[in-house]
Design a protein around this motif. Sequence first.
Motif, PDB file in Angstrom:
ATOM      1  N   TYR A  61      70.049  27.224  -7.991  1.00  0.00           N
ATOM      2  CA  TYR A  61      70.357  28.978  -7.770  1.00  0.00           C
ATOM      3  C   TYR A  61      71.104  29.268  -6.670  1.00  0.00           C
ATOM      4  O   TYR A  61      71.496  29.050  -5.680  1.00  0.00           O
ATOM      5  CB  TYR A  61      68.679  28.967  -6.739  1.00  0.00           C
ATOM      6  CG  TYR A  61      67.937  30.478  -6.448  1.00  0.00           C
ATOM      7  CD1 TYR A  61      67.250  30.810  -7.121  1.00  0.00           C
ATOM      8  CD2 TYR A  61      68.645  31.394  -5.700  1.00  0.00           C
ATOM      9  CE1 TYR A  61      67.399  32.610  -6.864  1.00  0.00           C
ATOM     10  CE2 TYR A  61      68.116  31.964  -4.819  1.00  0.00           C
ATOM     11  CZ  TYR A  61      67.116  33.004  -6.273  1.00  0.00           C
ATOM     12  OH  TYR A  61      67.345  34.163  -5.481  1.00  0.00           O
ATOM     13  N   ARG A  86      59.220  39.869  -7.233  1.00  0.00           N
ATOM     14  CA  ARG A  86      59.929  38.505  -6.808  1.00  0.00           C
ATOM     15  C   ARG A  86      59.605  37.130  -6.421  1.00  0.00           C
ATOM     16  O   ARG A  86      60.015  35.940  -6.226  1.00  0.00           O
ATOM     17  CB  ARG A  86      61.125  38.549  -4.998  1.00  0.00           C
ATOM     18  CG  ARG A  86      62.078  39.497  -5.029  1.00  0.00           C
ATOM     19  CD  ARG A  86      63.355  40.052  -4.816  1.00  0.00           C
ATOM     20  NE  ARG A  86      64.093  38.296  -4.532  1.00  0.00           N
ATOM     21  CZ  ARG A  86      64.814  37.792  -4.113  1.00  0.00           C
ATOM     22  NH1 ARG A  86      65.040  38.453  -2.433  1.00  0.00           N
ATOM     23  NH2 ARG A  86      65.255  36.535  -4.003  1.00  0.00           N
ATOM     24  N   TRP A  93      66.519  26.906  -1.496  1.00  0.00           N
ATOM     25  CA  TRP A  93      65.875  28.438  -1.384  1.00  0.00           C
ATOM     26  C   TRP A  93      64.682  28.357  -0.601  1.00  0.00           C
ATOM     27  O   TRP A  93      64.944  29.945   0.216  1.00  0.00           O
ATOM     28  CB  TRP A  93      66.678  28.376  -2.297  1.00  0.00           C
ATOM     29  CG  TRP A  93      68.455  29.210  -2.048  1.00  0.00           C
ATOM     30  CD1 TRP A  93      68.765  28.268  -2.835  1.00  0.00           C
ATOM     31  CD2 TRP A  93      68.928  30.338  -2.342  1.00  0.00           C
ATOM     32  NE1 TRP A  93      70.044  29.108  -3.032  1.00  0.00           N
ATOM     33  CE2 TRP A  93      70.586  30.090  -2.214  1.00  0.00           C
ATOM     34  CE3 TRP A  93      68.675  31.575  -1.702  1.00  0.00           C
ATOM     35  CZ2 TRP A  93      70.838  30.789  -2.346  1.00  0.00           C
ATOM     36  CZ3 TRP A  93      69.216  32.404  -1.181  1.00  0.00           C
ATOM     37  CH2 TRP A  93      70.587  32.201  -1.002  1.00  0.00           C
ATOM     38  N   GLU A 141      72.771  33.441  -5.297  1.00  0.00           N
ATOM     39  CA  GLU A 141      72.318  35.039  -4.882  1.00  0.00           C
ATOM     40  C   GLU A 141      73.374  35.331  -4.960  1.00  0.00           C
ATOM     41  O   GLU A 141      74.482  35.322  -3.649  1.00  0.00           O
ATOM     42  CB  GLU A 141      71.671  34.790  -3.880  1.00  0.00           C
ATOM     43  CG  GLU A 141      69.977  35.181  -4.098  1.00  0.00           C
ATOM     44  CD  GLU A 141      69.219  36.425  -3.223  1.00  0.00           C
ATOM     45  OE1 GLU A 141      69.548  36.252  -2.402  1.00  0.00           O
ATOM     46  OE2 GLU A 141      68.099  35.845  -3.335  1.00  0.00           O
ATOM     47  N   GLN A 149      70.999  34.597  -9.239  1.00  0.00           N
ATOM     48  CA  GLN A 149      69.424  36.843  -8.736  1.00  0.00           C
ATOM     49  C   GLN A 149      71.437  37.277  -8.029  1.00  0.00           C
ATOM     50  O   GLN A 149      71.730  37.192  -6.997  1.00  0.00           O
ATOM     51  CB  GLN A 149      69.182  35.871  -7.785  1.00  0.00           C
ATOM     52  CG  GLN A 149      67.950  37.300  -7.337  1.00  0.00           C
ATOM     53  CD  GLN A 149      67.689  38.163  -8.575  1.00  0.00           C
ATOM     54  OE1 GLN A 149      66.356  37.810  -8.959  1.00  0.00           O
ATOM     55  NE2 GLN A 149      67.734  39.472  -8.642  1.00  0.00           N
ATOM     56  N   SER A 150      71.318  38.186  -9.053  1.00  0.00           N
ATOM     57  CA  SER A 150      72.419  39.485  -8.948  1.00  0.00           C
ATOM     58  C   SER A 150      72.031  40.465  -7.777  1.00  0.00           C
ATOM     59  O   SER A 150      70.693  40.880  -7.380  1.00  0.00           O
ATOM     60  CB  SER A 150      72.863  39.484 -10.326  1.00  0.00           C
ATOM     61  OG  SER A 150      72.978  41.680 -10.062  1.00  0.00           O
ATOM     62  N   PRO A 151      72.636  40.903  -6.125  1.00  0.00           N
ATOM     63  CA  PRO A 151      71.655  41.746  -5.885  1.00  0.00           C
ATOM     64  C   PRO A 151      72.353  42.820  -6.259  1.00  0.00           C
ATOM     65  O   PRO A 151      70.946  43.671  -5.608  1.00  0.00           O
ATOM     66  CB  PRO A 151      72.870  41.038  -4.581  1.00  0.00           C
ATOM     67  CG  PRO A 151      74.527  40.589  -4.708  1.00  0.00           C
ATOM     68  CD  PRO A 151      73.428  39.875  -5.907  1.00  0.00           C
ATOM     69  N   TRP A 171      60.001  33.892  -8.192  1.00  0.00           N
ATOM     70  CA  TRP A 171      59.727  32.364  -7.660  1.00  0.00           C
ATOM     71  C   TRP A 171      59.348  31.395  -8.058  1.00  0.00           C
ATOM     72  O   TRP A 171      59.253  30.249  -7.979  1.00  0.00           O
ATOM     73  CB  TRP A 171      59.911  32.349  -5.813  1.00  0.00           C
ATOM     74  CG  TRP A 171      60.755  31.619  -4.820  1.00  0.00           C
ATOM     75  CD1 TRP A 171      59.565  30.496  -4.621  1.00  0.00           C
ATOM     76  CD2 TRP A 171      61.562  31.161  -4.980  1.00  0.00           C
ATOM     77  NE1 TRP A 171      60.533  29.694  -4.207  1.00  0.00           N
ATOM     78  CE2 TRP A 171      61.991  30.165  -4.302  1.00  0.00           C
ATOM     79  CE3 TRP A 171      62.758  31.808  -5.857  1.00  0.00           C
ATOM     80  CZ2 TRP A 171      62.976  29.501  -4.036  1.00  0.00           C
ATOM     81  CZ3 TRP A 171      64.734  31.119  -5.301  1.00  0.00           C
ATOM     82  CH2 TRP A 171      63.963  29.984  -4.604  1.00  0.00           C
TER      83      TRP A 171
END
Length: 463
Positions: A75, A52, A195, A77, A32-34, A56
Amino acid sequence: MFWFSNDLRLKDHPLLVRAAQQCQHLLFIFIQSPQQIRGNRFVVSRMSAERRRFQWQTLQSLNTKLKNLDQTLHYAEGEPTAILDGLIEQLQPDAIYRARQVASEEQHPWQQLQSRFPNTTFISAAVQSIYQPDELPMSVEALPDTFSQFRRLIEQAAPSYDDAQVLAAPPSLPPPPTEIDQQGSQPALLPVDKWQARLGYSSTTDASEEPQLTSLPIKGGEDAAADFLRAYFQTSAASHYKETRNALDGEFTSTRFSPWLANGTLSPTQVLAALGKYQRLHGRNESTYWICFELLWREYFQLYAIKHGNKLFQLRGITNKPVTGCLYGERLARWINGTTPYPLVNASMNQLRATGLLSNRGRQIVASCLIHELQLDWRAGAYYFEQQLLDYDVASNWGNWQYIAGVGADPRQGRHFNLKKQQQMFDPEGDYIAKWHGDEGACGAVIDSVDAADWPVSVPVNK
Ligand SMILES: Cc1cc2nc3c(=O)[nH]c(=O)nc-3n(C[C@H](O)[C@H](O)[C@H](O)COP(=O)(O)OP(=O)(O)OC[C@H]3O[C@@H](n4cnc5c(N)ncnc54)[C@H](O)[C@@H]3O)c2cc1C
């Protein structure tokens, strides 16, 4: 290494089958790219909590399926390039697999890694589209400027989508690389289960929380997608699709497959195969054809995104036509919060905010209002849709916004919908407006509280 993105399924996944056959070990990751969550000058965040949550649920479902095959989804981030850079250095994989990405932001890390690691093989395939590039009657660079031209060429030359074949999920998968600690000692990369607690999601989600447009909830995951697909084709809705698809609301007035198509828990081929079976049982007609027609729009926008690169996100779009559009905060807030003078727009925006879902007609109406009545920069609307839509898809979203703004693939150079007429046609009894409280926030004829010189705009009082 197998890098999942918007292809979150095991069935009908030729790239996954290939990786399973070619590799001795496989590490499955999702990053997951910020940047894709963080806000920008148009929106406070590019991903709502509802989106989200849907994502998820989908990742959890994929992880469960992988676990059944003695595998795990990891996962992380962070910046994909930074995370993968470290992992490639550490694990020295022979190959990295990833579904073809159509937009520049998603393509960028892949391209960077390719040049950083020339000894690693990078393997990509179009697993989210109907056609592979070599099945198309034109190169991406030669994609026609309008959808109609594209459709005609496809229907003349490309293989028929009538007998679409769905590929089975791999029966087994190679184990994870031994270097990866299953307990998750890597700080950036953890198994999805770990996560879950960190992000505060429960392992089971209360079904009543899921947004509903039909009697079936819109739930993330491959099984939920398959259930929904089956449920749709068990009704006769497909035989009436063309007459009902423009409805603002209602059970199966359109297919509602888009949330799963967007994150790849469902492939267009699976839809076409189910449609083919339906047609063999119940016959084909203009409506059943029209479902293919709409899927071709999706296909067109994917190729359009590849062809036009960053122009997809520019105010002047692909046409470079000078357009105006401001970022007037009060107007934008009215549009978002459903307090414009237009009850139909308000109702649609209330529905979108509450559920993350909106019919195609609703999207066209609110987009036209933002561009033409409110005269805002269309990209503010596109980013807000990105934040809210459960079915957000970069190519379909930005391509459709450009189309309505007149800077995209529309031969008529943009669409301005007459809001009064739309209300008469699609909500003549006012049921939709009542259901989504479109009248409640309506602000009267005056949109702005101050004029260009910042003087308060006084509303004439009728004595
Ligand atoms: C301003 C605007 C923004 C949009 N943003 C998105 C988006 O982010 N993601 C997205 O999937 N669709 C987007 N669309 C297209 C369309 O509104 C949705 O695909 C559709 O409403 C989804 O509902 P459905 O699955 O019931 O569609 P159906 O009418 O049942 O169509 C079947 C499938 O065909 C595809 N499709 C249908 N219409 C279009 C279209 N105009 N463009 C591209 N594909 C289409 C979708 O994959 C859809 O699931 C947008 C449209 C507009 C006008």
